[in-house]
Design a protein around this motif. Structure first.
Motif, PDB file in Angstrom:
ATOM      1  N   CYS A   1      30.167  98.010  70.762  1.00  5.61           N
ATOM      2  CA  CYS A   1      29.405  97.155  69.845  1.00  5.61           C
ATOM      3  C   CYS A   1      29.718  97.493  68.384  1.00  5.61           C
ATOM      4  CB  CYS A   1      27.905  97.298  70.087  1.00  5.61           C
ATOM      5  SG  CYS A   1      27.331  96.607  71.659  1.00  5.61           S
ATOM      6  N   GLY A   2      30.064  98.748  68.112  1.00  2.00           N
ATOM      7  CA  GLY A   2      30.318  99.177  66.746  1.00  2.00           C
ATOM      8  C   GLY A   2      31.666  98.755  66.204  1.00  2.00           C
ATOM      9  N   THR A   3      32.615  98.400  67.084  1.00  4.24           N
ATOM     10  CA  THR A   3      33.961  98.032  66.639  1.00  4.24           C
ATOM     11  C   THR A   3      34.354  96.623  67.065  1.00  4.24           C
ATOM     12  OG1 THR A   3      34.915  98.997  68.657  1.00  4.24           O
ATOM     13  CG2 THR A   3      34.724 100.435  66.717  1.00  4.24           C
ATOM     14  N   CYS A   4      33.478  95.934  67.749  1.00  2.71           N
ATOM     15  CA  CYS A   4      33.808  94.633  68.332  1.00  2.71           C
ATOM     16  C   CYS A   4      34.097  93.594  67.243  1.00  2.71           C
ATOM     17  CB  CYS A   4      32.659  94.149  69.204  1.00  2.71           C
ATOM     18  SG  CYS A   4      33.004  92.594  70.072  1.00  2.71           S
ATOM     19  N   GLU A   5      35.127  92.801  67.461  1.00  2.00           N
ATOM     20  CA  GLU A   5      35.478  91.753  66.496  1.00  2.00           C
ATOM     21  C   GLU A   5      34.441  90.641  66.470  1.00  2.00           C
ATOM     22  OE1 GLU A   5      38.764  89.051  67.626  1.00  2.00           O
ATOM     23  OE2 GLU A   5      38.933  90.299  69.443  1.00  2.00           O
ATOM     24  N   TYR A   6      33.579  90.602  67.482  1.00  2.00           N
ATOM     25  CA  TYR A   6      32.531  89.584  67.534  1.00  2.00           C
ATOM     26  C   TYR A   6      31.169  90.145  67.124  1.00  2.00           C
ATOM     27  CZ  TYR A   6      36.154  87.217  70.236  1.00  2.00           C
ATOM     28  OH  TYR A   6      37.341  86.639  70.633  1.00  2.00           O
ATOM     29  N   GLN A   7      31.183  91.249  66.422  1.00  2.00           N
ATOM     30  CA  GLN A   7      29.947  91.932  66.052  1.00  2.00           C
ATOM     31  C   GLN A   7      29.000  91.031  65.276  1.00  2.00           C
ATOM     32  OE1 GLN A   7      29.402  95.061  62.745  1.00  2.00           O
ATOM     33  NE2 GLN A   7      29.922  96.291  64.552  1.00  2.00           N
ATOM     34  N   ASN A   8      29.522  90.229  64.357  1.00  2.00           N
ATOM     35  CA  ASN A   8      28.658  89.398  63.526  1.00  2.00           C
ATOM     36  C   ASN A   8      27.945  88.308  64.314  1.00  2.00           C
ATOM     37  OD1 ASN A   8      29.103  90.756  61.119  1.00  2.00           O
ATOM     38  ND2 ASN A   8      30.863  89.518  60.571  1.00  2.00           N
ATOM     39  N   VAL A   9      28.607  87.737  65.321  1.00  3.01           N
ATOM     40  CA  VAL A   9      27.984  86.653  66.081  1.00  3.01           C
ATOM     41  C   VAL A   9      27.207  87.170  67.285  1.00  3.01           C
ATOM     42  CG1 VAL A   9      29.715  84.977  65.373  1.00  3.01           C
ATOM     43  CG2 VAL A   9      30.021  86.222  67.528  1.00  3.01           C
ATOM     44  N   CYS A  10      27.374  88.461  67.602  1.00  4.30           N
ATOM     45  CA  CYS A  10      26.719  89.024  68.786  1.00  4.30           C
ATOM     46  C   CYS A  10      25.984  90.312  68.429  1.00  4.30           C
ATOM     47  CB  CYS A  10      27.746  89.246  69.898  1.00  4.30           C
ATOM     48  SG  CYS A  10      27.083  90.057  71.367  1.00  4.30           S
ATOM     49  N   GLY A  11      26.686  91.426  68.420  1.00 13.99           N
ATOM     50  CA  GLY A  11      26.070  92.706  68.101  1.00 13.99           C
ATOM     51  C   GLY A  11      25.318  93.333  69.251  1.00 13.99           C
ATOM     52  N   GLY A  12      25.341  92.661  70.427  1.00 17.20           N
ATOM     53  CA  GLY A  12      24.634  93.208  71.585  1.00 17.20           C
ATOM     54  C   GLY A  12      23.136  93.054  71.478  1.00 17.20           C
ATOM     55  N   CYS A  13      22.452  93.075  72.611  1.00 14.87           N
ATOM     56  CA  CYS A  13      20.988  93.006  72.640  1.00 14.87           C
ATOM     57  C   CYS A  13      20.431  94.389  72.318  1.00 14.87           C
ATOM     58  CB  CYS A  13      20.520  92.544  74.014  1.00 14.87           C
ATOM     59  SG  CYS A  13      18.736  92.618  74.249  1.00 14.87           S
ATOM     60  N   ARG A  14      19.718  94.493  71.218  1.00 10.44           N
ATOM     61  CA  ARG A  14      19.179  95.790  70.787  1.00 10.44           C
ATOM     62  C   ARG A  14      18.040  96.255  71.689  1.00 10.44           C
ATOM     63  NH1 ARG A  14      22.478  98.355  69.674  1.00 10.44           N
ATOM     64  NH2 ARG A  14      23.841  96.706  70.407  1.00 10.44           N
ATOM     65  N   ALA A  15      17.353  95.319  72.332  1.00 10.02           N
ATOM     66  CA  ALA A  15      16.291  95.710  73.263  1.00 10.02           C
ATOM     67  C   ALA A  15      16.880  96.367  74.507  1.00 10.02           C
ATOM     68  CB  ALA A  15      15.451  94.490  73.645  1.00 10.02           C
ATOM     69  N   ARG A  16      18.008  95.847  74.992  1.00 10.68           N
ATOM     70  CA  ARG A  16      18.665  96.464  76.147  1.00 10.68           C
ATOM     71  C   ARG A  16      19.200  97.834  75.774  1.00 10.68           C
ATOM     72  NH1 ARG A  16      20.231  94.093  80.623  1.00 10.68           N
ATOM     73  NH2 ARG A  16      22.185  95.242  80.579  1.00 10.68           N
ATOM     74  N   ALA A  17      19.752  97.957  74.573  1.00 13.96           N
ATOM     75  CA  ALA A  17      20.248  99.254  74.120  1.00 13.96           C
ATOM     76  C   ALA A  17      19.119 100.276  74.102  1.00 13.96           C
ATOM     77  CB  ALA A  17      20.866  99.115  72.718  1.00 13.96           C
ATOM     78  N   TYR A  18      17.976  99.869  73.583  1.00 13.84           N
ATOM     79  CA  TYR A  18      16.838 100.786  73.499  1.00 13.84           C
ATOM     80  C   TYR A  18      16.285 101.107  74.882  1.00 13.84           C
ATOM     81  CZ  TYR A  18      12.428 102.831  71.938  1.00 13.84           C
ATOM     82  OH  TYR A  18      11.372 103.677  71.725  1.00 13.84           O
ATOM     83  N   ALA A  19      16.229 100.100  75.754  1.00 17.39           N
ATOM     84  CA  ALA A  19      15.689 100.313  77.101  1.00 17.39           C
ATOM     85  C   ALA A  19      16.511 101.333  77.878  1.00 17.39           C
ATOM     86  CB  ALA A  19      15.647  98.985  77.862  1.00 17.39           C
ATOM     87  N   TYR A  20      17.825 101.275  77.711  1.00 18.77           N
ATOM     88  CA  TYR A  20      18.687 102.192  78.461  1.00 18.77           C
ATOM     89  C   TYR A  20      18.910 103.530  77.764  1.00 18.77           C
ATOM     90  CZ  TYR A  20      20.055  99.025  82.217  1.00 18.77           C
ATOM     91  OH  TYR A  20      20.049  98.242  83.332  1.00 18.77           O
ATOM     92  N   PHE A  21      18.998 103.521  76.438  1.00 19.81           N
ATOM     93  CA  PHE A  21      19.410 104.735  75.727  1.00 19.81           C
ATOM     94  C   PHE A  21      18.355 105.296  74.779  1.00 19.81           C
ATOM     95  CE2 PHE A  21      23.440 102.522  76.672  1.00 19.81           C
ATOM     96  CZ  PHE A  21      24.110 103.532  77.352  1.00 19.81           C
ATOM     97  N   ASN A  22      17.223 104.605  74.666  1.00 21.90           N
ATOM     98  CA  ASN A  22      16.189 105.021  73.708  1.00 21.90           C
ATOM     99  C   ASN A  22      16.762 105.064  72.291  1.00 21.90           C
ATOM    100  OD1 ASN A  22      13.452 105.726  73.317  1.00 21.90           O
ATOM    101  ND2 ASN A  22      13.986 107.882  73.077  1.00 21.90           N
ATOM    102  N   ASP A  23      17.673 104.130  72.007  1.00 24.73           N
ATOM    103  CA  ASP A  23      18.396 104.113  70.740  1.00 24.73           C
ATOM    104  C   ASP A  23      18.755 102.663  70.429  1.00 24.73           C
ATOM    105  OD1 ASP A  23      20.106 104.359  68.594  1.00 24.73           O
ATOM    106  OD2 ASP A  23      21.502 105.742  69.573  1.00 24.73           O
ATOM    107  N   ILE A  24      18.215 102.123  69.328  1.00 28.94           N
ATOM    108  CA  ILE A  24      18.468 100.723  69.002  1.00 28.94           C
ATOM    109  C   ILE A  24      19.918 100.478  68.576  1.00 28.94           C
ATOM    110  CG2 ILE A  24      16.090 100.212  68.364  1.00 28.94           C
ATOM    111  CD1 ILE A  24      16.897 100.522  65.431  1.00 28.94           C
ATOM    112  N   LYS A  25      20.672 101.529  68.318  1.00 24.54           N
ATOM    113  CA  LYS A  25      22.065 101.395  67.900  1.00 24.54           C
ATOM    114  C   LYS A  25      23.047 101.599  69.054  1.00 24.54           C
ATOM    115  CE  LYS A  25      21.176 100.749  63.514  1.00 24.54           C
ATOM    116  NZ  LYS A  25      21.560  99.510  62.796  1.00 24.54           N
ATOM    117  N   ALA A  26      22.552 101.910  70.219  1.00 18.05           N
ATOM    118  CA  ALA A  26      23.408 102.200  71.375  1.00 18.05           C
ATOM    119  C   ALA A  26      24.113 100.930  71.857  1.00 18.05           C
ATOM    120  CB  ALA A  26      22.576 102.812  72.498  1.00 18.05           C
ATOM    121  N   PRO A  27      25.138 101.088  72.687  1.00 18.19           N
ATOM    122  CA  PRO A  27      25.824  99.906  73.216  1.00 18.19           C
ATOM    123  C   PRO A  27      24.957  99.140  74.197  1.00 18.19           C
ATOM    124  CG  PRO A  27      26.678 101.911  74.235  1.00 18.19           C
ATOM    125  CD  PRO A  27      25.771 102.347  73.126  1.00 18.19           C
TER     126      PRO A  27
END
Length: 506
Positions: A445-471
């Motif tokens: 998510c941090g290097t993806c060329e589609y980061q601006n239009v996507c960026g990943g679901c931050r809720a899923r990142a937090y649910a799995y990693f307890n980190d809103i910045k996680a993949p």
């Protein structure tokens, strides 16, 4: 065209790239016009003195003359700015005045202007107040859904009172929030819902209701229309009644929900949406759900990401692996790009925008899960401004007791409306500020060329990693991280606790 109105337009039908042009032009015009430091300083000063100055100036400009003479005099400089901008971009004055005769449109542009004046244009766009607030109105619910993020059931003892709720609506209006979505639990189980909804409608908020549909009798739907609910999002998780009932925890729920859907579809002016949480248990029904949606005559089918939060933590193994989700996203894209289809098919998974851009020659682009438009360079750029996960950036959530969270699926308390103002929480909460930045995301998510239009679901990142910045391990581009977690957990889907441990070293 304001972004708010465009979102509303996109929710009702698919515009062409020419129709989407005004939204891009508005952002460009606002950015160019407010590029002048003096103009930005003047507008910021006016908004500090009077939060509604731009909104009221747009009202005056569009022919609403119910303001006192002193107020009109004060607003004349802003009206002059509006007229200068109109002339600079060769917009017909009568059409512009007609456009801004709508409250929701005026509030949307007011929000954009104040946002750009404060932050400038950025990718993703930063807003001085959210366009959408989702209100978990009560913890009471008549169903017991296995995936409920709220663990809804009984009404909580600390839920807000009527006056507190009315005050919250006033705060949203004062700060140019455009849309308010009532969710739950089941909002219809609280008697004060009706008065609060009517008040919000009278103040010009665009209103929607997320409901399980079991209480939507013909009389209830008519009453909802009367108080101003325009958009109805009704949960239906399977075409199989027994499967839906098992997932929702109450026998007979499917029949009552489908009856509720039919009652909404039959009501003139109601915009209907079937909401389906897609998992391992029902992803192979996607085409059947779409077919049923067409048969029932709804306007939209929205497939929600499954997120292991609330009761969803107990059924994490039904989460889709990324390769299956990628196939499902392609199915959704095929429907989205179907030129002859009246039904609109969307998903809350932000990766749909990536899939659209990868298929851009076929001619359709998702703009977050607000809607879609025929692809063009400008539509693609627009998606970079407003696309991707909107938690803490485009929208936020309010809990039944007044606690503010970035998203209904992201249970991080960032403020308390019983002791703080909504706008202070929105602007100053550290988590909210962090969610508006994507340069420091982890994993692919941090290097993806589609980061601006996507960026990943931050809720899923937090649910799995307890980190809103996680993949977001639901994405095919994070397949390696998913497989590493799966190998450690030995489960079909990675275990949340193991993922959080692994996340510490990401």
């Amino acid at each position: 065209m304001s972004m708010a109105h465009s979102i509303r337009l996109l929710a009702t039908r698919r515009p062409t790239s020419e129709e989407s042009e005004p939204l891009y032009s508005t952002l460009n015009a606002v950015n160019v016009f407010l590029g002048n430091p003096l103009i930005r300083k003047v507008l910021r000063g006016l908004c500090v003195d009077d939060k509604q100055a731009i909104y009221e100036a747009l009202s005056l400009y569009s022919g609403h003359n119910d303001l006192n003479p002193m107020k009109k005099l004060k607003l004349l400089p802003i009206c002059a700015f509006i007229e200068l901008g109109r002339m600079s971009f060769h917009v017909d004055k009568s059409k512009m005045q007609e456009f801004f005769s709508q409250q929701v449109t005026r509030r949307g542009l007011s929000n954009i202007v104040k946002s750009v004046a404060e932050y400038g244009i950025s990718k993703p766009l930063k807003l001085q107040a959210p366009f959408l607030v989702v209100w978990n109105y009560t913890n009471a619910c008549n169903l017991r859904c296995k995936h409920c993020y709220q663990r809804a059931g009984k009404m909580s003892s600390d839920e807000l009172g009527l006056e507190e709720r009315l005050n919250i609506v006033d705060q949203l209006v004062d700060n140019d929030v455009v849309a308010l979505a009532f969710s739950g639990g089941e909002a219809l189980l609280r008697d004060d819902f009706w008065e609060v909804a009517r008040h919000a409608s009278r103040e010009g908020l665009y209103l929607s209701l997320a409901t399980n549909g079991t209480l939507l009798t013909k009389d209830v739907v008519r009453r909802l229309m009367d108080v101003g609910i325009e958009y109805y999002e009704i949960s239906l998780d399977s075409v199989d009644p027994s499967k839906h009932d098992a997932f929702r925890g109450v026998s007979g729920a499917w029949e009552r929900t489908v009856t509720g859907i039919r009652n909404v579809v039959a009501q003139d002016g109601a915009y209907s949406c079937i909401a389906n949480t897609i998992t391992r248990e029902n992803y192979d029904e996607l085409e059947d759900v779409v077919a049923l949606s067409k048969k029932l005559g709804v306007d939209r089918t929205l497939f929600f990401n499954f997120i292991p939060v609330g009761r969803g933590k107990d059924i994490i193994d039904i989460d889709l692996p990324p390769d299956v989700r990628e196939d499902v996203l392609q199915q959704m894209y095929n429907h989205l790009s179907g030129q002859s289809e009246k039904l609109e098919v969307f998903t809350t998974a932000p990766q749909l925008s990536r899939v659209c851009m990868m298929n851009s020659q076929k001619g359709i682009m998702s703009i977050a899960h607000f809607g879609a438009a025929e692809f063009s360079d400008k539509v693609g750029l627009l998606a970079e401004y407003i696309g991707g996960c909107g938690a803490g950036r485009m929208y936020s959530a309010i809990q039944p007791n007044g606690i503010v969270t970035p998203c209904v699926f992201l249970p991080i308390p960032v403020g308390d409306l019983r002791s703080e103002s909504f706008i202070d929480i929105w602007k100053n909460a550290e988590v909210m500020q962090s969610l508006r930045e994507r340069h420091d995301l982890k994993g692919h998510c941090g290097t993806c060329e589609y980061q601006n239009v996507c960026g990943g679901c931050r809720a899923r990142a937090y649910a799995y990693f307890n980190d809103i910045k996680a993949p977001d391990i639901g994405c095919i581009n994070n397949l390696q991280t998913y497989n590493e977690l799966k190998n450690i957990s030995g489960e079909q889907s990675p275990d949340v606790e193991i993922a959080k441990t692994v996340g510490a070293v990401l």
